[in-house]
Design a protein around this motif. Sequence first.
Motif: not given
Length: 88
Positions: A85, A87-88, A71, A67, A18-19, A22-23, A16
């Motif tokens: 990018y 979401a999963s 998005r 998150l 890392q996500r 990324s966001l 999470l």
Amino acid sequence: MPRPARVTLSLKHFILKQRVLSLYRTAIRASRVIPDPATRKETLSWIRAEFERNKHIVDLDLIGAKLRAGRRELEQILPYPTERYPAS
């Protein structure tokens, strides 16, 4: 002054994190299309403030919900193709 204890992150927390990064990067890149420098600077400040405001959250479900909401907001506000990018 003693250093704060380090918290060991689970694999899910690591993923999470890392996500979230990324966001954040996607939001920063998306703000490049804003033509007015003052508006771009204000948008960047807002993006950073939102991430700073939520950096203390450790609940996995809440992080996932934030998150998804982030998005959605990014897709509505900035015309950058966030579907690249997933979401999963």
